[in-house]
Motif scaffolding. Structure first.
Motif, PDB file in Angstrom:
ATOM      1  N   PHE A  64     -71.887  48.678 -18.416  1.00  0.00           N
ATOM      2  CA  PHE A  64     -70.543  48.301 -18.395  1.00  0.00           C
ATOM      3  C   PHE A  64     -70.045  48.733 -17.336  1.00  0.00           C
ATOM      4  O   PHE A  64     -69.536  47.349 -16.808  1.00  0.00           O
ATOM      5  CB  PHE A  64     -69.711  49.956 -18.788  1.00  0.00           C
ATOM      6  N   ALA A  65     -70.230  48.658 -15.958  1.00  0.00           N
ATOM      7  CA  ALA A  65     -70.881  48.534 -14.995  1.00  0.00           C
ATOM      8  C   ALA A  65     -71.345  46.936 -14.396  1.00  0.00           C
ATOM      9  O   ALA A  65     -69.825  46.011 -13.967  1.00  0.00           O
ATOM     10  CB  ALA A  65     -71.151  49.525 -13.812  1.00  0.00           C
ATOM     11  N   SER A  66     -71.906  47.005 -14.864  1.00  0.00           N
ATOM     12  CA  SER A  66     -72.072  45.110 -14.143  1.00  0.00           C
ATOM     13  C   SER A  66     -71.757  44.327 -15.160  1.00  0.00           C
ATOM     14  O   SER A  66     -70.783  43.331 -14.324  1.00  0.00           O
ATOM     15  CB  SER A  66     -74.032  45.155 -14.761  1.00  0.00           C
ATOM     16  N   CYS A  67     -71.098  44.241 -16.560  1.00  0.00           N
ATOM     17  CA  CYS A  67     -70.121  43.292 -16.816  1.00  0.00           C
ATOM     18  C   CYS A  67     -68.372  43.717 -16.055  1.00  0.00           C
ATOM     19  O   CYS A  67     -67.768  42.852 -16.046  1.00  0.00           O
ATOM     20  CB  CYS A  67     -69.590  44.259 -18.411  1.00  0.00           C
ATOM     21  N   ILE A  68     -67.572  45.180 -15.688  1.00  0.00           N
ATOM     22  CA  ILE A  68     -66.879  45.001 -15.041  1.00  0.00           C
ATOM     23  C   ILE A  68     -66.851  45.194 -13.835  1.00  0.00           C
ATOM     24  O   ILE A  68     -65.077  44.277 -13.247  1.00  0.00           O
ATOM     25  CB  ILE A  68     -65.872  46.584 -15.109  1.00  0.00           C
ATOM     26  N   ASP A  69     -67.971  44.909 -12.691  1.00  0.00           N
ATOM     27  CA  ASP A  69     -68.257  44.757 -11.387  1.00  0.00           C
ATOM     28  C   ASP A  69     -67.989  42.466 -11.119  1.00  0.00           C
ATOM     29  O   ASP A  69     -67.900  42.786 -10.267  1.00  0.00           O
ATOM     30  CB  ASP A  69     -69.702  44.806 -10.970  1.00  0.00           C
ATOM     31  N   ALA A  70     -67.932  41.966 -12.747  1.00  0.00           N
ATOM     32  CA  ALA A  70     -67.670  40.659 -12.280  1.00  0.00           C
ATOM     33  C   ALA A  70     -66.880  39.672 -11.610  1.00  0.00           C
ATOM     34  O   ALA A  70     -65.699  40.821 -11.896  1.00  0.00           O
ATOM     35  CB  ALA A  70     -67.519  39.829 -13.874  1.00  0.00           C
ATOM     36  N   THR A  71     -66.580  39.586 -10.768  1.00  0.00           N
ATOM     37  CA  THR A  71     -65.468  38.704 -10.010  1.00  0.00           C
ATOM     38  C   THR A  71     -64.084  38.747 -11.035  1.00  0.00           C
ATOM     39  O   THR A  71     -63.270  38.906 -10.657  1.00  0.00           O
ATOM     40  CB  THR A  71     -65.844  37.517  -8.942  1.00  0.00           C
ATOM     41  N   GLU A  72     -65.034  37.423 -12.174  1.00  0.00           N
ATOM     42  CA  GLU A  72     -64.077  37.384 -13.219  1.00  0.00           C
ATOM     43  C   GLU A  72     -62.860  38.634 -13.603  1.00  0.00           C
ATOM     44  O   GLU A  72     -61.787  38.283 -14.647  1.00  0.00           O
ATOM     45  CB  GLU A  72     -64.209  36.610 -14.122  1.00  0.00           C
ATOM     46  N   VAL A  73     -63.308  39.725 -13.914  1.00  0.00           N
ATOM     47  CA  VAL A  73     -62.514  41.115 -14.341  1.00  0.00           C
ATOM     48  C   VAL A  73     -62.217  41.986 -13.374  1.00  0.00           C
ATOM     49  O   VAL A  73     -62.430  41.828 -12.381  1.00  0.00           O
ATOM     50  CB  VAL A  73     -64.249  42.000 -14.917  1.00  0.00           C
ATOM     51  N   THR A  74     -61.014  42.034 -13.396  1.00  0.00           N
ATOM     52  CA  THR A  74     -60.022  42.575 -12.994  1.00  0.00           C
ATOM     53  C   THR A  74     -59.034  44.814 -14.168  1.00  0.00           C
ATOM     54  O   THR A  74     -58.727  44.113 -14.859  1.00  0.00           O
ATOM     55  CB  THR A  74     -58.254  41.873 -12.475  1.00  0.00           C
ATOM     56  N   TYR A  75     -59.805  45.412 -13.606  1.00  0.00           N
ATOM     57  CA  TYR A  75     -59.507  46.313 -13.641  1.00  0.00           C
ATOM     58  C   TYR A  75     -58.141  47.495 -13.844  1.00  0.00           C
ATOM     59  O   TYR A  75     -58.414  47.999 -12.228  1.00  0.00           O
ATOM     60  CB  TYR A  75     -60.815  47.817 -13.993  1.00  0.00           C
ATOM     61  N   TYR A  76     -56.885  48.051 -15.190  1.00  0.00           N
ATOM     62  CA  TYR A  76     -56.443  48.258 -14.339  1.00  0.00           C
ATOM     63  C   TYR A  76     -56.577  49.474 -15.527  1.00  0.00           C
ATOM     64  O   TYR A  76     -56.185  50.193 -16.297  1.00  0.00           O
ATOM     65  CB  TYR A  76     -54.854  48.364 -14.589  1.00  0.00           C
ATOM     66  N   GLY A  77     -57.353  51.325 -14.869  1.00  0.00           N
ATOM     67  CA  GLY A  77     -57.085  52.196 -15.705  1.00  0.00           C
ATOM     68  C   GLY A  77     -55.364  53.094 -15.460  1.00  0.00           C
ATOM     69  O   GLY A  77     -55.176  52.856 -14.702  1.00  0.00           O
ATOM     70  N   ASN A  78     -55.945  54.365 -15.841  1.00  0.00           N
ATOM     71  CA  ASN A  78     -54.406  55.183 -16.016  1.00  0.00           C
ATOM     72  C   ASN A  78     -52.839  54.532 -16.828  1.00  0.00           C
ATOM     73  O   ASN A  78     -52.384  54.427 -16.377  1.00  0.00           O
ATOM     74  CB  ASN A  78     -54.556  55.878 -14.510  1.00  0.00           C
ATOM     75  N   ILE A  79     -53.183  53.234 -17.610  1.00  0.00           N
ATOM     76  CA  ILE A  79     -52.260  53.262 -18.071  1.00  0.00           C
ATOM     77  C   ILE A  79     -52.166  52.635 -19.168  1.00  0.00           C
ATOM     78  O   ILE A  79     -53.414  52.195 -20.350  1.00  0.00           O
ATOM     79  CB  ILE A  79     -52.438  51.199 -17.585  1.00  0.00           C
ATOM     80  N   LEU A  80     -51.674  52.945 -20.605  1.00  0.00           N
ATOM     81  CA  LEU A  80     -51.091  53.352 -21.467  1.00  0.00           C
ATOM     82  C   LEU A  80     -50.316  52.380 -21.517  1.00  0.00           C
ATOM     83  O   LEU A  80     -48.851  52.089 -21.335  1.00  0.00           O
ATOM     84  CB  LEU A  80     -50.185  54.502 -21.845  1.00  0.00           C
ATOM     85  N   VAL A  81     -50.892  51.649 -23.022  1.00  0.00           N
ATOM     86  CA  VAL A  81     -50.013  50.503 -23.247  1.00  0.00           C
ATOM     87  C   VAL A  81     -49.480  51.085 -25.012  1.00  0.00           C
ATOM     88  O   VAL A  81     -50.020  51.437 -25.666  1.00  0.00           O
ATOM     89  CB  VAL A  81     -50.832  49.142 -24.151  1.00  0.00           C
ATOM     90  N   GLY A  82     -47.690  50.893 -25.767  1.00  0.00           N
ATOM     91  CA  GLY A  82     -47.879  51.573 -26.621  1.00  0.00           C
ATOM     92  C   GLY A  82     -45.903  51.330 -26.501  1.00  0.00           C
ATOM     93  O   GLY A  82     -45.451  51.639 -25.524  1.00  0.00           O
ATOM     94  N   SER A  83     -45.562  51.478 -27.896  1.00  0.00           N
ATOM     95  CA  SER A  83     -44.043  51.772 -27.675  1.00  0.00           C
ATOM     96  C   SER A  83     -43.742  52.987 -26.481  1.00  0.00           C
ATOM     97  O   SER A  83     -42.758  52.924 -25.859  1.00  0.00           O
ATOM     98  CB  SER A  83     -43.323  52.012 -29.048  1.00  0.00           C
ATOM     99  N   ASN A  84     -44.348  53.783 -26.438  1.00  0.00           N
ATOM    100  CA  ASN A  84     -43.784  55.124 -25.623  1.00  0.00           C
ATOM    101  C   ASN A  84     -45.006  55.397 -24.440  1.00  0.00           C
ATOM    102  O   ASN A  84     -45.298  55.991 -24.168  1.00  0.00           O
ATOM    103  CB  ASN A  84     -43.702  56.312 -26.469  1.00  0.00           C
TER     104      ASN A  84
END
Length: 450
Positions: A64-84
């Protein structure tokens, strides 16, 4: 920075399907923005696999780290998507993304819809798994487990729950109930190794004798099931840790959960089934005979459902897929669909358990993510040019939605601190139990570094 010359895809959910979809898209020249509900990436690979399977988890984390470390990937954690949540799905479209891939897993809860499901001591397997894997906020919730536990379901998740109850909670009895018969057991031999010393073989043989005539009626061989169990028990089963009796009961459907005057579970009422077969598929038919089984805890391990509050159409616990996909991969639809307008939701795609809840483990999720990426690439090939997308503007949207969002650099800080604490305390692994602790560590380390 404006990136109007390249396509930008938002992937909501950073489990195996989302991460491997990101890898496939990046390989094909796409910029990817991974948005994750949890602080850490990994999804069920991080919070669903039994805690002591450390070698497997560490191997997946490196991938997973190898995939996410790509310069073309931006990671935003602790973000809940949904109606609420922090963001709604329409906000990604407004931000200028060319496509949106939803890989949030099955965050909803699938219930049977019978009397007593709201009693104290009734739980869903996913909540228990998240609890012992230390996923906030489940990690700090209290789950009152009694001495006699019934689990509905006979798959690998049931076996993980049984293992936890036997080894960690050391309850008196665990009884797993199957709607169909011994030939339809879904757990693997490997999973039986962890609980084999506690398996009540004599009770199993009696149960097999009881259902043998019903199996014979549709041409099933009871000896195959017996051989499967006996072979499983020969594979160097773990040592006896508790005196828990682990039993299986077949051909029984849950009809009602019984409780006392204080709304605590006291037992369940089941209906006995017989077996039928149609088009090569085995099914269960109720006989009308009912039985009471005493217990003080009931856990559903019957699969999961998607979150109806996410913002996409839902039918039968699943997001609706386009029945006539424009960009099918291996005859499978990865496209979201609106049954009211009877039209595909043009730029929204689905993968992993968000596409088909509770279907397979990491390997299947990986393939599903890659296939969904291929479907998106076919969709993008039909676009004349990318949408206008401003990455700095989107980061401002993220920051405004939740100032405590987490980047991939933050994840490295957190993981390094957890490794340090594990070594310092002589543990095989250490995980923080709350988001507050994780965010505090990240903030502290940033201050020290500056």
């Amino acid at each position: 920075m404006r990136t109007g010359s390249k396509f930008n895809v938002a992937i909501i959910g950073a489990g195996p399907a989302g991460i491997f979809a990101a890898k496939e898209l990046v390989k094909n020249g796409i910029d990817v923005h991974l948005i994750n509900r949890d602080i850490k990436p990994g999804g069920l690979a991080e919070y669903g696999i039994y805690p002591d399977k450390l070698k497997m988890k560490e191997g997946l984390r490196k991938q997973f780290a190898s995939c996410i470390d790509a310069t073309e990937v931006t990671y935003y954690g602790n973000i809940l998507v949904g109606s609420n949540g922090n963001l709604k799905i329409d906000e990604f479209r407004k931000a200028g993304f060319d496509a949106i891939l939803v890989t949030i897993g099955a965050q909803g809860t699938k219930w049977v819809g019978i009397p007593g499901e709201n009693l104290k001591g009734v739980y869903h397997a996913k909540d228990i798994v998240y609890h012992y894997n230390k996923l906030p906020p489940f990690s700090t919730k209290k789950y009152d487990i009694g001495k006699n536990v019934v689990i509905i379901g006979v798959g690998n998740v049931m076996m993980d729950i049984a293992r936890y109850l036997i080894h960690e909670r050391q309850v008196e009895t665990v009884k797993a109930i199957a709607r169909r018969g011994p030939a339809e057991l879904k757990f693997s031999r490997k999973e039986m190794e962890y609980v084999g010393k506690n398996f009540d073989l004599e009770a199993y043989k009696k149960e097999l004798d009881r259902v043998t005539p019903l199996m014979n009626e549709i041409g099933q061989d009871p000896n195959q099931s017996l051989t499967f169990i006996l072979d499983s028990l020969e594979n160097n089963c773990d040592g006896l840790i508790s005196s828990t009796k682990f039993q299986l009961k077949f051909l029984a459907s849950l009809k009602c959960i019984l409780g006392d005057e204080n709304s605590y579970v006291t037992g369940i009422e089941i209906e006995e089934n017989k077996l039928g077969i149609a088009n090569g598929n085995t099914f269960a038919v109720g006989t009308g005979n009912r039985e009471i089984i005493c217990c003080d805890t009931l856990i559903f391990a019957i699969g999961d459902g998607v979150d109806p509050g996410f913002g996409l159409p839902v039918e039968k616990n699943e997001f609706v897929k386009n029945p006539n996909p424009r960009f099918p991969i291996e005859n499978t639809s990865y496209e979201s669909f609106d049954p009211i307008s009877n039209q595909p939701i043009d730029d929204v795609f689905l993968a992993g358990w968000a596409r088909k809840a509770s279907d397979g483990l990491v390997g299947i999720a990986r393939k599903d993510g890659v296939n969904a990426a291929q479907s998106i690439l076919a969709f993008l090939a039909g676009k004349n040019c990318p949408n206008e997308f401003d990455s700095m503007n989107f980061e401002q949207i993220i920051r405004y939605s939740n100032p405590q969002y987490v980047t991939k650099e933050d994840i490295k800080i957190l993981e390094e601190e957890e490794r340090r604490l594990a070594e310092e305390r002589g543990l095989l692994q250490f995980k923080f139990s709350t988001n507050t602790e994780m965010l505090s560590v990240i903030d502290h380390k940033k201050i020290v570094q500056t």
